[in-house]
Design a protein around this motif. Structure first.
Motif, short mmCIF file in Angstrom:
data_model
loop_
_atom_site.label_atom_id
_atom_site.label_comp_id
_atom_site.label_asym_id
_atom_site.label_seq_id
_atom_site.Cartn_x
_atom_site.Cartn_y
_atom_site.Cartn_z
N ALA A 1 0.83 -1.18 0.05
CA ALA A 1 0.09 0.08 -0.03
C ALA A 1 0.87 1.26 0.03
O ALA A 1 0.46 2.39 -0.68
CB ALA A 1 -0.98 -0.01 1.18
N GLY A 2 2.00 1.24 0.82
CA GLY A 2 2.95 2.23 0.85
C GLY A 2 3.48 2.69 -0.57
O GLY A 2 3.70 3.67 -1.00
N LEU A 3 3.95 1.62 -1.24
CA LEU A 3 4.45 1.77 -2.60
C LEU A 3 3.51 2.09 -3.49
O LEU A 3 3.84 2.95 -4.42
CB LEU A 3 5.22 0.24 -3.05
CG LEU A 3 6.43 -0.26 -2.07
CD1 LEU A 3 6.66 -1.83 -2.30
CD2 LEU A 3 7.64 0.82 -2.43
N PHE A 4 2.39 1.50 -3.52
CA PHE A 4 1.18 1.83 -4.48
C PHE A 4 0.81 3.34 -4.22
O PHE A 4 0.82 4.02 -5.27
CB PHE A 4 -0.07 0.97 -4.25
CG PHE A 4 -0.93 1.28 -5.19
CD1 PHE A 4 -0.89 1.03 -6.48
CD2 PHE A 4 -1.98 2.04 -4.96
CE1 PHE A 4 -2.15 1.15 -7.59
CE2 PHE A 4 -3.23 2.32 -5.74
CZ PHE A 4 -2.83 1.92 -6.99
N GLY A 5 0.74 3.69 -3.10
CA GLY A 5 0.32 5.20 -3.01
C GLY A 5 1.41 6.01 -2.77
O GLY A 5 1.39 7.48 -2.50
N ARG A 6 2.53 5.64 -2.88
CA ARG A 6 3.86 6.41 -2.74
C ARG A 6 3.88 7.33 -1.47
O ARG A 6 4.43 8.34 -1.35
CB ARG A 6 3.81 7.54 -3.87
CG ARG A 6 4.08 6.69 -5.37
CD ARG A 6 4.16 7.57 -6.58
NE ARG A 6 4.10 6.79 -7.59
CZ ARG A 6 4.81 7.09 -8.79
NH1 ARG A 6 5.52 8.05 -8.83
NH2 ARG A 6 4.55 6.30 -9.95
N TRP A 7 3.58 6.76 -0.40
CA TRP A 7 3.64 7.09 0.90
C TRP A 7 4.77 6.54 1.41
O TRP A 7 4.91 5.56 2.07
CB TRP A 7 2.53 6.75 1.56
CG TRP A 7 1.32 7.38 1.21
CD1 TRP A 7 0.96 8.68 0.84
CD2 TRP A 7 0.08 6.74 0.92
NE1 TRP A 7 -0.34 8.77 0.44
CE2 TRP A 7 -0.90 7.57 0.41
CE3 TRP A 7 -0.48 5.31 1.06
CZ2 TRP A 7 -2.39 6.95 -0.19
CZ3 TRP A 7 -1.53 4.78 0.47
CH2 TRP A 7 -2.40 5.73 0.25
N TRP A 8 5.89 7.46 1.58
CA TRP A 8 7.07 6.91 1.89
C TRP A 8 7.22 6.37 3.61
O TRP A 8 7.75 5.50 3.54
CB TRP A 8 8.50 7.93 1.59
CG TRP A 8 8.02 9.27 2.53
CD1 TRP A 8 7.76 10.19 2.29
CD2 TRP A 8 8.37 9.23 4.05
NE1 TRP A 8 7.49 11.17 3.29
CE2 TRP A 8 8.18 10.56 4.48
CE3 TRP A 8 9.27 8.48 4.81
CZ2 TRP A 8 8.39 10.98 5.77
CZ3 TRP A 8 9.46 8.95 6.26
CH2 TRP A 8 9.02 10.37 6.52
N TRP A 9 6.45 7.07 4.29
CA TRP A 9 6.26 6.67 5.69
C TRP A 9 5.79 5.30 5.90
O TRP A 9 6.36 4.67 6.84
CB TRP A 9 5.55 7.94 6.54
CG TRP A 9 4.24 8.06 5.83
CD1 TRP A 9 4.02 9.05 4.89
CD2 TRP A 9 3.24 7.66 6.19
NE1 TRP A 9 2.83 8.96 4.85
CE2 TRP A 9 2.07 8.13 5.42
CE3 TRP A 9 2.78 6.42 7.06
CZ2 TRP A 9 0.56 7.82 5.66
CZ3 TRP A 9 1.34 6.06 7.23
CH2 TRP A 9 0.44 6.77 6.21
N LEU A 10 4.70 5.10 5.04
CA LEU A 10 4.20 3.72 5.21
C LEU A 10 5.09 2.66 4.56
O LEU A 10 4.94 1.58 5.18
CB LEU A 10 2.81 3.90 4.26
CG LEU A 10 1.69 2.66 4.71
CD1 LEU A 10 1.53 2.32 6.14
CD2 LEU A 10 0.42 2.82 3.93
N GLN A 11 5.82 3.17 3.55
CA GLN A 11 6.63 2.07 2.92
C GLN A 11 7.83 1.65 4.19
O GLN A 11 8.27 0.58 4.57
CB GLN A 11 7.48 2.62 1.83
CG GLN A 11 6.47 2.94 0.79
CD GLN A 11 7.48 3.84 -0.39
OE1 GLN A 11 8.69 3.73 -0.39
NE2 GLN A 11 6.71 4.36 -1.22
N VAL A 12 8.32 2.74 4.93
CA VAL A 12 9.27 2.54 5.77
C VAL A 12 8.63 1.74 7.22
O VAL A 12 9.10 0.79 7.59
CB VAL A 12 9.81 3.90 6.56
CG1 VAL A 12 10.53 3.74 7.87
CG2 VAL A 12 10.64 4.42 5.26
N PHE A 13 7.44 2.11 7.48
CA PHE A 13 6.74 1.42 8.52
C PHE A 13 6.46 -0.07 8.22
O PHE A 13 6.74 -0.91 8.90
CB PHE A 13 5.35 2.23 8.75
CG PHE A 13 4.39 1.47 10.05
CD1 PHE A 13 4.69 1.86 11.26
CD2 PHE A 13 3.38 0.71 9.59
CE1 PHE A 13 3.97 1.22 11.90
CE2 PHE A 13 2.85 -0.12 10.52
CZ PHE A 13 2.94 0.14 11.87
N GLY A 14 5.85 -0.33 6.84
CA GLY A 14 5.67 -1.50 6.47
C GLY A 14 7.02 -2.49 6.32
O GLY A 14 7.06 -3.64 6.75
N ALA A 15 7.96 -1.94 5.79
CA ALA A 15 9.28 -2.61 5.76
C ALA A 15 9.92 -3.19 6.94
O ALA A 15 10.30 -4.08 7.04
CB ALA A 15 10.34 -1.84 4.80
#
Length: 189
Positions: free
Chosen positions: A84-98
């Motif tokens: 979802a972070g990657l799809f939405g390009r939300w870097w903070w969600l990418q970092v959180f999820g990763a």
């Protein structure tokens, strides 16, 4: 792994000095898979007065607790958060999820007899690893020592990467918590 080690590894892997807020996203993501354990155990210790033997000897393995752990330790849940972070390009969600996904992937091979169902909702299977991060009967002394050395190196990397004194102090505090929590397991077992 001990929770402080997850926090250090998550920050070292995904926090960026040039991205304000990435440390918070990495730390909260790294904590998320263990948060339910802290909340459940904390409630029992602080409010209900339940003994540690009951919490970690019975309740931890109960169906109700394991059903909660299945959700917050699922590679699919955290994979979806990352996607979802990657799809939405939300870097903070990418970092959180990763960071959360790294946590559960590192836990998978390090729980002998106390693992969690990492493949919920598709399976409730639990991998019983021959290796433990804490149990000396399953190489816990060796794994714990490697964990401390790795965290020491990564703490130095983080202290060099981040110039802000509060962040440096936080990373050193996390390392001290890691040493203390590893020491507790070695004393108990």
């Amino acid at each position: 792994m001990n929770t402080p080690a997850h926090l250090i590894l998550g920050a070292a892997s995904f926090a960026r000095a040039q991205k304000p807020g990435s440390v918070s996203a990495a730390l909260t993501g790294s904590l998320a898979p263990d948060l339910s354990l802290y909340l459940l155990a904390g409630w029992h210790f602080a409010v209900l007065g339940t003994s540690a033997e009951t919490v970690f000897g019975e309740l931890y393995y109960s169906e109700s607790w394991q059903s909660v752990f299945a959700i917050d330790n699922s590679v699919f849940v955290w994979g979806l958060v990352l996607a979802a972070g990657l799809f939405g390009r939300w870097w903070w969600l990418q970092v959180f999820g990763a960071s959360a996904l790294l946590h559960v992937c590192l836990d998978f091979p390090l729980h002998a007899g106390d693992g969690r169902p990492h493949f919920w909702p598709f399976s409730d299977w639990v991998f019983d690893s021959p290796v433990s991060y804490w149990d000396v009967r399953h190489f816990g002394g060796l794994v714990g020592s490697i964990e401390i050395v790795l965290c020491a190196v990564l703490t130095l990397v983080l202290v060099r990467k981040f110039r802000e004194l509060p962040l440096r102090a936080l990373f050193v505090l996390l390392f001290a918590c890691e040493v203390a929590s590893s020491g507790i397991w070695m004393l108990v077992f």
